[in-house]
Design a protein around this motif. Structure first.
Motif, mmCIF file in Angstrom:
data_model
loop_
_atom_site.group_PDB
_atom_site.id
_atom_site.type_symbol
_atom_site.label_atom_id
_atom_site.label_comp_id
_atom_site.label_asym_id
_atom_site.label_seq_id
_atom_site.Cartn_x
_atom_site.Cartn_y
_atom_site.Cartn_z
ATOM 1 N N PHE A 28 1.143 -1.463 -0.007
ATOM 2 C CA PHE A 28 -0.113 0.153 -0.274
ATOM 3 C C PHE A 28 1.116 0.841 -0.234
ATOM 4 N N ARG A 29 2.203 1.209 1.026
ATOM 5 C CA ARG A 29 2.712 2.064 0.460
ATOM 6 C C ARG A 29 2.953 2.324 -0.739
ATOM 7 N N ILE A 30 3.840 1.632 -1.520
ATOM 8 C CA ILE A 30 4.255 1.724 -3.104
ATOM 9 C C ILE A 30 2.621 2.559 -3.616
ATOM 10 N N LEU A 31 1.818 1.930 -3.692
ATOM 11 C CA LEU A 31 0.000 2.359 -4.281
ATOM 12 C C LEU A 31 0.291 3.932 -3.467
ATOM 13 N N VAL A 32 0.089 4.613 -2.483
ATOM 14 C CA VAL A 32 0.023 5.863 -2.082
ATOM 15 C C VAL A 32 0.983 6.874 -3.148
ATOM 16 N N ASN A 33 2.672 5.749 -2.302
ATOM 17 C CA ASN A 33 3.835 6.692 -2.894
ATOM 18 C C ASN A 33 3.226 6.885 -4.974
ATOM 19 N N THR A 34 3.518 6.161 -5.301
ATOM 20 C CA THR A 34 3.103 5.629 -6.663
ATOM 21 C C THR A 34 2.110 7.036 -7.533
ATOM 22 N N GLU A 76 -15.806 11.013 -2.413
ATOM 23 C CA GLU A 76 -15.212 11.505 -3.635
ATOM 24 C C GLU A 76 -14.847 13.208 -3.596
ATOM 25 N N LYS A 77 -16.030 13.785 -2.784
ATOM 26 C CA LYS A 77 -16.130 15.069 -3.020
ATOM 27 C C LYS A 77 -15.117 15.570 -1.887
ATOM 28 N N LEU A 78 -14.372 14.289 -0.699
ATOM 29 C CA LEU A 78 -12.986 15.032 -0.112
ATOM 30 C C LEU A 78 -11.788 15.670 -0.735
ATOM 31 N N PRO A 79 -11.114 16.465 -0.651
ATOM 32 C CA PRO A 79 -9.951 16.862 -1.647
ATOM 33 C C PRO A 79 -8.988 15.654 -0.608
ATOM 34 N N GLU A 80 -8.098 16.039 -1.631
ATOM 35 C CA GLU A 80 -7.792 14.437 -1.079
ATOM 36 C C GLU A 80 -7.034 13.863 -0.517
ATOM 37 N N GLU A 81 -5.969 15.207 0.289
ATOM 38 C CA GLU A 81 -5.512 14.546 1.319
ATOM 39 C C GLU A 81 -5.973 13.952 2.228
ATOM 40 N N TYR A 82 -6.945 14.708 2.654
ATOM 41 C CA TYR A 82 -8.540 13.735 3.604
ATOM 42 C C TYR A 82 -8.835 12.267 3.093
ATOM 43 N N ARG A 83 -9.128 12.681 2.023
ATOM 44 C CA ARG A 83 -9.097 10.921 0.610
ATOM 45 C C ARG A 83 -8.212 10.593 1.431
ATOM 46 N N VAL A 84 -7.185 10.249 0.893
ATOM 47 C CA VAL A 84 -6.217 9.280 1.448
ATOM 48 C C VAL A 84 -6.031 8.747 2.979
ATOM 49 N N MET A 120 3.083 6.044 4.761
ATOM 50 C CA MET A 120 2.890 5.715 3.059
ATOM 51 C C MET A 120 2.903 7.117 2.888
ATOM 52 N N VAL A 121 2.387 8.338 3.543
ATOM 53 C CA VAL A 121 2.321 9.370 3.189
ATOM 54 C C VAL A 121 3.330 10.139 2.773
ATOM 55 N N GLY A 122 4.396 9.902 4.030
ATOM 56 C CA GLY A 122 5.327 11.085 4.518
ATOM 57 C C GLY A 122 5.254 11.939 4.501
ATOM 58 N N ILE A 123 4.314 12.441 6.209
ATOM 59 C CA ILE A 123 3.960 13.269 6.912
ATOM 60 C C ILE A 123 3.463 12.542 8.273
ATOM 61 N N PRO A 124 3.780 13.594 8.999
ATOM 62 C CA PRO A 124 3.818 12.743 10.464
ATOM 63 C C PRO A 124 2.909 13.031 11.479
ATOM 64 N N ILE A 125 2.810 11.353 12.381
ATOM 65 C CA ILE A 125 1.893 10.462 12.734
ATOM 66 C C ILE A 125 0.639 11.982 13.516
ATOM 67 N N ILE A 153 1.127 9.779 -5.069
ATOM 68 C CA ILE A 153 1.532 10.735 -4.580
ATOM 69 C C ILE A 153 2.668 11.069 -6.249
ATOM 70 N N ASN A 154 3.114 10.919 -6.020
ATOM 71 C CA ASN A 154 3.986 11.110 -7.385
ATOM 72 C C ASN A 154 4.211 11.092 -8.896
ATOM 73 N N GLY A 155 3.174 10.780 -9.058
ATOM 74 C CA GLY A 155 2.527 9.847 -10.689
ATOM 75 C C GLY A 155 1.203 10.693 -10.963
ATOM 76 N N TYR A 156 0.471 10.745 -10.201
ATOM 77 C CA TYR A 156 -1.397 10.037 -11.032
ATOM 78 C C TYR A 156 -2.037 11.722 -10.743
ATOM 79 N N ARG A 157 -1.611 12.206 -8.774
ATOM 80 C CA ARG A 157 -1.628 13.408 -9.022
ATOM 81 C C ARG A 157 -1.542 14.224 -9.411
#
Lengths: 267, 186
Positions: B63-69, B123-131, B149-154, B71-75
């Motif tokens: 899942f970490r790979i999914l989220v990274n991929t 789907e209406k949620l802003p992306e960072e909250y949806r994730v 996974m997301v690369g943010i603090p707890i 965030i880095n690409g599709y977003r």
């Protein structure tokens, strides 16, 4: 803890993120505080509701098929990876002719010169025919994904490659970090055909011993068949290059391909 | 990677295909992109399978790979999330909880009938909250795993999650009202 303090922990509690001691404190409070208890039950129900409503559907079977095929490609010996890549490239699949492959870890850098292994079949007779139109330089890193462009003669595309004459095609994607393909058209080729395809791979070792191999004049040629293509690889010891020729099975018999490879290896 | 590695990978990895695909679909909101994202996730996971430590949580790893991929690409494909002002979020959450209490039976049964609306609310949620909401509420990852996974603090995971839940409640209130919540609860 009082009610406001407890309520701040509601999600930590339902998410199971509280340490055991805090967990006990919360439970003790909920036991004697119906309003807080109600709040916590509500949060839990809301979470259950979300989890249930957002539960994923099974992935479409096509997704699994795509991934399977990609993994197969990734684990195939490298000539097969190229061959199946070939099959998917429209420009190349139109050709119906053999292709030639060269790669070297050391013989080029970003703008180093390349020596090509020649492909000869009707349209191109001599090494110099190809060299006159060869890719002169290419980068270590290709553009992302796939790109196909036409360039006028002699145009230099900074950072990518320099092409004389015609088309080139590169592909680098998640499976291939390094650009590995270049194709270009000979002047005397029919319009809809790309006569020569050169591949440059910064990649794995060659699994020579594992395949159908034949030594001709001291050079070891190994032949594969893969996805409707016949592939022959050899090493040009003098140049330190690995060479590869690919043709569609219907286009060239095994012996003819080996014969061609033999000629090419002496150029 | 040899054949045995491939078999080992497939055995462990395809178990999570449905969940990865479901998450990809909700992240990208586009079936074709979701398919691409999942395929790329598997490709990367396969190529880096050697770095996976046996005995650790494979689901979290992939899942970490999914989220990274993602965030880095599709977003980057022109889908920047809408900016939302959350300075007043806590009162909003309180209000949303009041309006959407699941302990209120008529309300609760009404929500049960919402289906696509829940997906739309997500789907209406802003992306960072949806994730974070997907990873926490649907996939059940810990805050620590999500942070990695997301690369943010707890702490950021917690605040985003809190706000995501408030927004979901808020959005669901609207849908529920459309379905006659007000009439029913009178």
């Amino acid at each position: 803890m009082n009610c406001p303090e407890i309520r701040k922990l509601v999600h930590l509690f339902t998410d199971g993120e509280l340490d055991p001691r805090a967990n006990v404190d919360v439970l003790a409070h909920l036991n004697m505080c119906p309003p807080c208890n109600e709040r916590f039950s509500d949060a839990k129900k809301f979470e259950d509701f979300l989890r249930e409503k957002l539960r994923p559907q099974p992935a479409p079977p096509a997704v699994r098929v795509r991934i399977d095929s990609q993994l197969r490609e990734l684990t195939a010996p490298w000539p097969m990876r190229v061959a199946s890549g070939l099959r998917r490239r429209p420009l190349i699949s139109m050709t119906g002719v053999a292709a030639l492959l060269v790669f070297s870890f050391l013989s080029f850098n970003g703008y180093g010169n390349l020596t090509t292994c020649p492909y000869v079949r009707d349209t191109v007779k001599f090494t110099k025919d190809i060299q006159a139109k060869r890719v002169l330089s290419l980068p270590l890193q290709g553009p992302g994904r796939e790109e196909s462009k036409k360039f006028p003669n002699g145009v230099t595309v900074p950072g990518y490659l320099q092409v004389k004459n015609g088309d080139y095609l590169t592909r680098s994607g998640p499976a291939y970090d390094i650009t590995y393909a270049q194709a270009f058209r000979m002047e005397h080729c029919p319009e809809d055909k790309a006569c020569v395809v050169l591949y440059f791979i910064s990649a794995p070792s060659l699994p020579f011993g594992e395949h159908n191999c034949k030594v001709i004049n001291g050079v070891r040629f190994c032949v594969w068949e893969h996805d409707g293509c016949r592939v022959v690889t050899w090493k040009n010891e003098k140049l330190g290059l690995y060479c590869m020729a690919i043709c569609q099975v219907t286009e060239m018999e095994n012996d003819a391909l080996l014969n061609f490879a033999n000629i090419a290896s002496t150029q | 990677m040899n054949r045995a590695d491939k078999i080992a990978f497939e055995k462990i990895a395809f178990e999570h295909l449905d969940r990865l695909h479901g998450t990809a679909l909700k992240l990208t909101r586009n079936a074709a992109e979701a398919d691409d994202l999942v395929q790329e996730t598997y490709t990367r996971a396969f190529q880096h399978f050697g770095q996976f430590e046996q005995g650790t949580n494979f689901k979290a790893w992939i899942f970490r790979i999914l989220v990274n991929t993602y965030i880095n690409g599709y977003r980057r494909k022109g889908r920047a999330p809408a900016l939302v002002d959350f300075s007043e979020m806590e009162p909003v959450y309180e209000e949303a909880v009041q309006e959407t209490s699941f302990l209120n039976q008529p309300v609760s049964s009404l929500y049960e009938r919402l289906d696509d609306e829940v997906k739309q609310a997500l789907e209406k949620l802003p992306e960072e909250y949806r994730v974070v909401l997907l990873l926490a509420s649907v996939e059940g990852f810990s805050y620590e795993e999500i942070a990695k996974m997301v690369g943010i603090p707890i702490g950021t995971v917690m605040s985003r999650l809190f706000r995501a839940r408030a927004l979901m409640r808020r959005n669901l209130v609207e849908y529920a009202k459309e379905h006659g919540l007000e009439e029913k609860s009178k």
